[in-house]
Scaffold this active site. Sequence first.
Site, PDB file in Angstrom:
ATOM      1  N   CYS A 294       6.870   1.258   6.732  1.00 36.05           N
ATOM      2  CA  CYS A 294       5.913   1.522   7.817  1.00 36.05           C
ATOM      3  C   CYS A 294       6.060   2.941   8.327  1.00 36.05           C
ATOM      4  CB  CYS A 294       6.116   0.521   8.956  1.00 36.05           C
ATOM      5  SG  CYS A 294       5.628  -1.164   8.535  1.00 36.05           S
TER       6      CYS A 294
ATOM      7  N   THR B 238       0.860  -1.199   0.000  1.00 37.42           N
ATOM      8  CA  THR B 238       0.000   0.000   0.000  1.00 37.42           C
ATOM      9  C   THR B 238       0.885   1.234   0.000  1.00 37.42           C
ATOM     10  OG1 THR B 238      -0.170  -0.285   2.411  1.00 37.42           O
ATOM     11  CG2 THR B 238      -2.043  -0.985   1.090  1.00 37.42           C
TER      12      THR B 238
ATOM     13  N   ARG C 191      13.819  -0.546   0.998  1.00 35.89           N
ATOM     14  CA  ARG C 191      12.669   0.326   0.766  1.00 35.89           C
ATOM     15  C   ARG C 191      12.808   1.640   1.534  1.00 35.89           C
ATOM     16  NH1 ARG C 191       7.743  -3.556   2.161  1.00 35.89           N
ATOM     17  NH2 ARG C 191       9.223  -4.107   3.812  1.00 35.89           N
TER      18      ARG C 191
ATOM     19  N   LYS D 295      -3.363   0.817  13.673  1.00 35.37           N
ATOM     20  CA  LYS D 295      -2.102   0.458  13.013  1.00 35.37           C
ATOM     21  C   LYS D 295      -1.362   1.703  12.547  1.00 35.37           C
ATOM     22  CE  LYS D 295       1.324  -1.411  11.118  1.00 35.37           C
ATOM     23  NZ  LYS D 295       1.358  -2.295   9.965  1.00 35.37           N
TER      24      LYS D 295
END
Length: 406
Positions: free
Chosen positions: A255, A80, A322, A201
């Site tokens: 994240c 995502t 990433r 989250k």
Amino acid sequence: MINVIGLGYIGLPTALMMASHGVEVVGTDYNAELVATLNHGHTTFKEKGLDELFRNALQAGIRFTTEYQKTDTYIISVPTPYDKFSKKVDACYVVAAVKSVMEVCPKGATVVIESTVSPGTIDKFVRPVIEADGFRIGQDIHLVHAPERIIPGNMVYELLHNNRTIGADERDIGEQVKKLYASFCQGEIVVTDIRTAEMTKVVENTFRAVNIAFANELAKICRHDNMDVYEIIRICNMHPRVNILQPGPGVGGHCISVDPWFLVGDYPSLAKVIDESMKTNDGMPDFVLGRIHTIMKEKGMTDIGRVGLYGLTYKENVDDMRESPTLQLLESQERHLAPTLKVYDPFIRQDVVEHQYHDLDAFLADVDFVVIMVKHDEIRDNMDKLAGKIVLDCHNICHLPGVYHL
């Protein structure tokens, strides 16, 4: 049988963990090369304990394919990303996966979204896709959000021991999915509604991003007035209600460097502290680049080609690049049309940037100035090899005389 969709950093360990704990699992990914690698008995990335888990899952009968399966439970673990202009979540991969599931799933199936999404994403993007195919949510299809809570470098342990959140429209469905995760998860599993699960989250990662930004801002303040930020944080953290994280050269991964932007994108007039925190973290690679030039000037060093960056990954002891701060720094330097710095990382075997080395000794032989961007165990164990070099330590791990810090 569980069909896990997306076999990347989250989907693959989840599928392997379930299979090795007695759940029948088929893993699906659109990447045929990735699926072929798994079917030939090889994992697709390096992670502590992953190879052993993979062997256990293979013995338990896990299968890998590019085809979606007809079954009663799906777990979607696809990426995502976010739009770098609007800062909003890009749900295209989740939507595509749900559409493909709708083509094969029977009525009564449960679709679990593990991918991290912003609050309201499932309402705005996933429900319409399901309803467009004529399914009634709550009757024909049951929808659940079970956001992952693991980090590269410690995935296997965290899958087993981290607490989990299950968001569901229907309590009984949530409890069923809870039992599925309880097949391997030893942590507490909380059942709530979907929107709350989405928000918790994102908030968890945002809390850490803001804390890191505070530490990074302290580092800049302390640098301005020649104070030791690490000693200050150490003493402050002796207070029972203070827990400041450590500054660093930037924030990477999928994240902490991404999820907080979801809130900025969705609530631009409200998420002011989050917005500034993310800008602070995103600005750290440029700050490091500025420190490099300042130190070079102080040392009378003119050849930036003799400067080397140690570390390409976004964190220590993984092969995950990433949103890597080192890649961000190199991109920034390239925009300034400066010669490319030398780079080395023991976990990155393929060539990904110019002037990349694959041997520590060869790298050190060609540089006079080493910037520790990543605190891999390798560099911790070889600090003696930095003796006589100019060193900018971005993680406060090198204690040789004359070392520079952020």
